[in-house]
Design an enzyme around this catalytic site. Sequence first.
Site, PDB file in Angstrom:
ATOM      1  N   HIS A 157       0.645  -1.314  -0.261  1.00  0.00           N
ATOM      2  CA  HIS A 157      -0.033  -0.190  -0.185  1.00  0.00           C
ATOM      3  C   HIS A 157       0.946   1.145   0.092  1.00  0.00           C
ATOM      4  O   HIS A 157       2.007   1.184   0.201  1.00  0.00           O
ATOM      5  CB  HIS A 157      -0.819   0.108   1.417  1.00  0.00           C
ATOM      6  N   LYS A 161      -0.306   4.728   4.760  1.00  0.00           N
ATOM      7  CA  LYS A 161      -1.131   3.924   5.442  1.00  0.00           C
ATOM      8  C   LYS A 161      -0.531   3.594   6.872  1.00  0.00           C
ATOM      9  O   LYS A 161       0.523   3.487   6.904  1.00  0.00           O
ATOM     10  CB  LYS A 161      -1.399   2.415   4.749  1.00  0.00           C
TER      11      LYS A 161
HETATM   12  P1  NAD Z   1      -7.035   9.371   5.060  1.00  0.00           P
HETATM   13  O1  NAD Z   1      -6.178   9.552   6.262  1.00  0.00           O
HETATM   14  O2  NAD Z   1      -6.888   9.840   3.769  1.00  0.00           O
HETATM   15  O3  NAD Z   1      -8.542   9.893   5.648  1.00  0.00           O
HETATM   16  C1  NAD Z   1      -8.980   9.762   7.017  1.00  0.00           C
HETATM   17  C2  NAD Z   1      -9.832  10.775   7.231  1.00  0.00           C
HETATM   18  O4  NAD Z   1     -10.562  10.734   8.411  1.00  0.00           O
HETATM   19  C3  NAD Z   1      -8.848  12.156   7.274  1.00  0.00           C
HETATM   20  O5  NAD Z   1      -9.559  13.110   6.529  1.00  0.00           O
HETATM   21  C4  NAD Z   1      -9.019  12.215   8.682  1.00  0.00           C
HETATM   22  O6  NAD Z   1      -8.908  13.970   9.225  1.00  0.00           O
HETATM   23  C5  NAD Z   1     -10.683  11.808   9.128  1.00  0.00           C
HETATM   24  N1  NAD Z   1     -10.844  11.730  10.628  1.00  0.00           N
HETATM   25  C6  NAD Z   1      -9.937  11.639  11.583  1.00  0.00           C
HETATM   26  N2  NAD Z   1     -10.458  11.613  12.776  1.00  0.00           N
HETATM   27  C7  NAD Z   1     -11.655  12.063  12.629  1.00  0.00           C
HETATM   28  C8  NAD Z   1     -12.902  12.247  13.161  1.00  0.00           C
HETATM   29  N3  NAD Z   1     -12.979  12.274  14.470  1.00  0.00           N
HETATM   30  N4  NAD Z   1     -14.343  12.844  12.541  1.00  0.00           N
HETATM   31  C9  NAD Z   1     -14.244  12.949  11.192  1.00  0.00           C
HETATM   32  N5  NAD Z   1     -13.093  12.495  10.596  1.00  0.00           N
HETATM   33  C10 NAD Z   1     -11.969  12.237  10.936  1.00  0.00           C
HETATM   34  O7  NAD Z   1      -7.045   7.598   4.876  1.00  0.00           O
HETATM   35  P2  NAD Z   1      -7.869   6.893   3.647  1.00  0.00           P
HETATM   36  O8  NAD Z   1      -6.930   6.263   2.979  1.00  0.00           O
HETATM   37  O9  NAD Z   1      -9.022   7.489   3.203  1.00  0.00           O
HETATM   38  O10 NAD Z   1      -8.447   5.474   4.636  1.00  0.00           O
HETATM   39  C11 NAD Z   1      -9.065   5.798   5.894  1.00  0.00           C
HETATM   40  C12 NAD Z   1      -9.490   4.364   6.115  1.00  0.00           C
HETATM   41  O11 NAD Z   1     -10.025   3.554   4.990  1.00  0.00           O
HETATM   42  C13 NAD Z   1      -8.125   3.413   6.559  1.00  0.00           C
HETATM   43  O12 NAD Z   1      -8.771   2.522   7.780  1.00  0.00           O
HETATM   44  C14 NAD Z   1      -8.099   2.638   5.362  1.00  0.00           C
HETATM   45  O13 NAD Z   1      -7.163   1.526   5.628  1.00  0.00           O
HETATM   46  C15 NAD Z   1      -9.628   2.354   4.835  1.00  0.00           C
HETATM   47  N6  NAD Z   1      -9.602   1.955   3.513  1.00  0.00           N
HETATM   48  C16 NAD Z   1     -10.573   0.968   3.591  1.00  0.00           C
HETATM   49  C17 NAD Z   1     -10.985   0.410   2.157  1.00  0.00           C
HETATM   50  C18 NAD Z   1     -12.000  -0.604   2.166  1.00  0.00           C
HETATM   51  O14 NAD Z   1     -12.492  -0.948   1.024  1.00  0.00           O
HETATM   52  N7  NAD Z   1     -12.530  -1.018   3.153  1.00  0.00           N
HETATM   53  C19 NAD Z   1     -10.533   1.220   1.131  1.00  0.00           C
HETATM   54  C20 NAD Z   1      -9.315   2.189   1.359  1.00  0.00           C
HETATM   55  C21 NAD Z   1      -9.206   2.272   2.511  1.00  0.00           C
END
Ligand code: NAD
Length: 268
Positions: A157, A161
């Site tokens: 990744h 991450k």
């Molecule tokens: P990212 O860091 O770009 O985004 C996370 C967002 O959440 C950020 O904007 C952050 O400020 C926000 N956040 C943090 N605390 C918060 C709060 N208290 N209230 C509201 N927002 C808050 O990360 P990403 O790459 O978008 O990934 C996010 C999650 O999704 C990770 O756990 C990742 O592993 C997961 N993910 C899952 C899949 C899937 O298909 N299930 C796919 C991609 C990513």
Amino acid sequence: MTDLRIAIAGAGGRMGLANIRAVHATPGLVLHSAFDRPGATAVGRDAGELAGLGALGVVIGDDPEAALEGAEAIIDFTAPAVSVMLAEFAATRELIHIVGTTGCSREEDWSIQKAGSAGARIVKSGNFSPGLNLLLGLVRQAAAALPGYDVEILEMHHNKKVDAPSGTALMLGRAAAEGRGIDLDEHAVRARDGHTGMRVPGSIGFQALRGGAVVGEHSVILAGDTERIEIVHRAQDRGMFAAGAVQAALWAKDQPAGFYSMADVLGL
Ligand code: NAD
């Protein structure tokens, strides 16, 4: 029928922006609100502008309670503690909660699941891609059909991450364990370093690589003495996860309260 009113959690994140675009592009859904954590640079910006769609008149807030007022569903790809808190909100307000967050502890997973029996409609998956979910069945089948082969899972990744192994790697490991009729927690080897001794027969190994902008790549390797099988999935665009998440929200609209997986959504 009226459009399903969606709130996007973590709206300024990589997946948050993809989810805003997916909601905007999907008939039957409307972007009701968007929020991020207090102090995030996205707060105060128009969600559509930030997602490259032009202004939509939805300003990203930092108060989940205000954002959920009048919403029917939350799409949440944030962080484990945030998803636990939102699952509790979803239960008390009887909302749909689509949870893509990975890296949850056993206790956090349990708290999110509990919300499903307390009034929320929760769909949680470590990977919302339809293709990957289909692949889980192949891995289960291969691990069952080739009981003597060593199973190793390799994932890569992007360098931002924060959890490892990825939620998807764990789903693939769990599928292999199911095929073998064993418990993943008892057989997982999460990394190797130093004088490890020989590979324990029947273990399921994980290795995590991090670098650059890789959206997500997973290989399940089944290694026998004379051949090696590799089942590979490469995610090329986050839009595919977001498309799965909005599909899950539309599906959940017609379900009773409960805890569901993407396999339920896809009828697998
Ligand atoms: P990212 O860091 O770009 O985004 C996370 C967002 O959440 C950020 O904007 C952050 O400020 C926000 N956040 C943090 N605390 C918060 C709060 N208290 N209230 C509201 N927002 C808050 O990360 P990403 O790459 O978008 O990934 C996010 C999650 O999704 C990770 O756990 C990742 O592993 C997961 N993910 C899952 C899949 C899937 O298909 N299930 C796919 C991609 C990513």
